[in-house]
Design a protein around this motif. Structure first.
Motif, PDB file in Angstrom:
ATOM      1  N   CYS A  33       0.849  -1.187   0.000  1.00 51.64           N
ATOM      2  CA  CYS A  33       0.000   0.000   0.000  1.00 51.64           C
ATOM      3  C   CYS A  33       0.890   1.244   0.000  1.00 51.64           C
ATOM      4  O   CYS A  33       1.806   1.366   0.808  1.00 51.64           O
ATOM      5  CB  CYS A  33      -0.903  -0.015   1.227  1.00 51.64           C
ATOM      6  N   GLY A  35      -0.081   4.079   0.810  1.00 51.98           N
ATOM      7  CA  GLY A  35      -0.525   4.949   1.883  1.00 51.98           C
ATOM      8  C   GLY A  35       0.154   4.616   3.196  1.00 51.98           C
ATOM      9  O   GLY A  35       0.985   5.370   3.699  1.00 51.98           O
ATOM     10  N   LEU A  55      -3.693   1.597  -2.887  1.00 52.87           N
ATOM     11  CA  LEU A  55      -4.137   1.844  -1.518  1.00 52.87           C
ATOM     12  C   LEU A  55      -5.019   0.702  -1.039  1.00 52.87           C
ATOM     13  O   LEU A  55      -5.889   0.222  -1.782  1.00 52.87           O
ATOM     14  CB  LEU A  55      -4.945   3.148  -1.426  1.00 52.87           C
TER      15      LEU A  55
END
Length: 231
Positions: A33, A35, A55
Motif C-alpha cells: 500500500c 498509503g 491503496l
C-alpha cells in the motif's frame, strides 16, 4: 470502524494522490500500500494504473477523525505521515506495535498512533468457535497461541484478541501475529507445534484473521464466509 455490510465504491479520489481517479481493483496479492506502506494479501484494493499507485480499501476510505473504544475520550486525526516530534526517532502503532511508515491516525494529546488497518478492526467478533474480544494488552497469565510470547514479550503490551476454548480455558492471540498469519494465508506457515490443541488454536486464529480481513476491506461476502467457518 467501517461496517462490513457497506460496499466500497468503484471509483474514488484521494488527497494523497490528487488529480487522479483510483479504481477498485481485483488482483493477485501481495502488494504494498502506498498509503500506510504495509504489505498486504488483500485480493482487492484501489489503484491508479498509470501511476502504479495502490491503496488498501481501509486506507482509501479514511475518515478525517475517529475515536476508538480502547482509547476512550481520545480523538485521532488522520495524517498522511507520522508527525515529527522531538524525542521520537520512529513511531510505532499503539495497536499492534509495528512501525508506522505512512498513513496514520494520530492523537497529539497522548502521542498515540494507529495504523488504518488496526483502527478498522472489529472490537468483537462472533463465530462458530465463540466470541473474540479485542483487548488493549495481553493478560498477565498465558502466552499467545501463535508466537508463544507472554505478557513480558515484545508484543505483550499491545492489542490481542481474547477468547475461551470449548472447555472454558482462556486463550489469546496478538493482533500483530494475526496480521502475519493473514498474510501467510495458510496453517502450514504457523509455528511448528504439533499438538492437536495448538492446531485447533491456529484454525480459530485464522478464522479471526479472515474476519478482520473482511472488515478492513469492506468485503461483505468475505465476512459471511469467514464467520461461517468456510475455507
Amino acid at each position: 470502524m467501517a461496517p462490513a455490510s457497506k460496499a466500497a465504491p468503484l471509483l474514488i479520489t484521494h488527497s494523497a494522490h490528487p488529480g487522479h481517479v483510483l479504481k477498485l481493483f481485483a488482483g493477485s496479492p501481495p502488494f504494498q500500500c502506498d498509503g500506510c506502506r504495509q504489505y498486504s494479501d488483500d485480493e482487492r484494493w484501489y489503484r491508479c494504473e498509470p501511476c502504479d499507485y495502490d491503496l488498501h480499501v481501509c486506507c482509501a476510505l479514511l475518515r478525517t477523525y475517529l475515536t476508538h473504544p480502547l482509547f476512550p475520550g481520545r480523538i485521532f486525526a488522520f495524517r498522511h505521515r507520522p508527525p515529527s516530534v522531538p524525542g521520537y526517532s520512529c513511531r510505532s502503532c499503539d495497536g499492534c506495535g509495528d512501525l508506522v511508515l505512512g498513513f496514520v491516525y494520530h492523537n497529539a494529546e497522548r502521542q498515540l498512533d494507529l495504523h488504518p488497518q488496526c483502527a478498522s478492526l472489529a472490537t468483537v467478533l462472533t463465530g462458530e468457535e465463540g466470541v473474540f474480544i479485542l483487548s488493549e494488552e495481553a493478560p498477565v497469565r498465558g502466552n499467545c497461541g501463535l508466537c508463544g510470547q507472554g505478557k513480558n514479550g515484545r508484543r505483550g503490551r499491545f492489542w490481542c484478541y481474547r477468547f475461551n476454548y470449548a472447555d472454558g480455558e482462556p486463550a489469546y492471540v496478538h493482533v500483530a501475529c494475526l496480521m502475519e498469519l493473514r498474510g501467510q494465508g495458510t496453517l502450514q506457515s504457523a509455528p511448528s507445534r504439533r499438538s492437536g490443541r495448538f492446531l485447533r488454536f491456529c484454525k480459530i486464529a485464522l478464522t479471526v484473521a479472515r474476519v478482520a480481513h473482511a472488515v478492513t476491506t469492506m468485503d461483505p461476502v468475505g465476512f459471511v464466509t469467514a464467520v461461517a467457518g468456510h475455507p
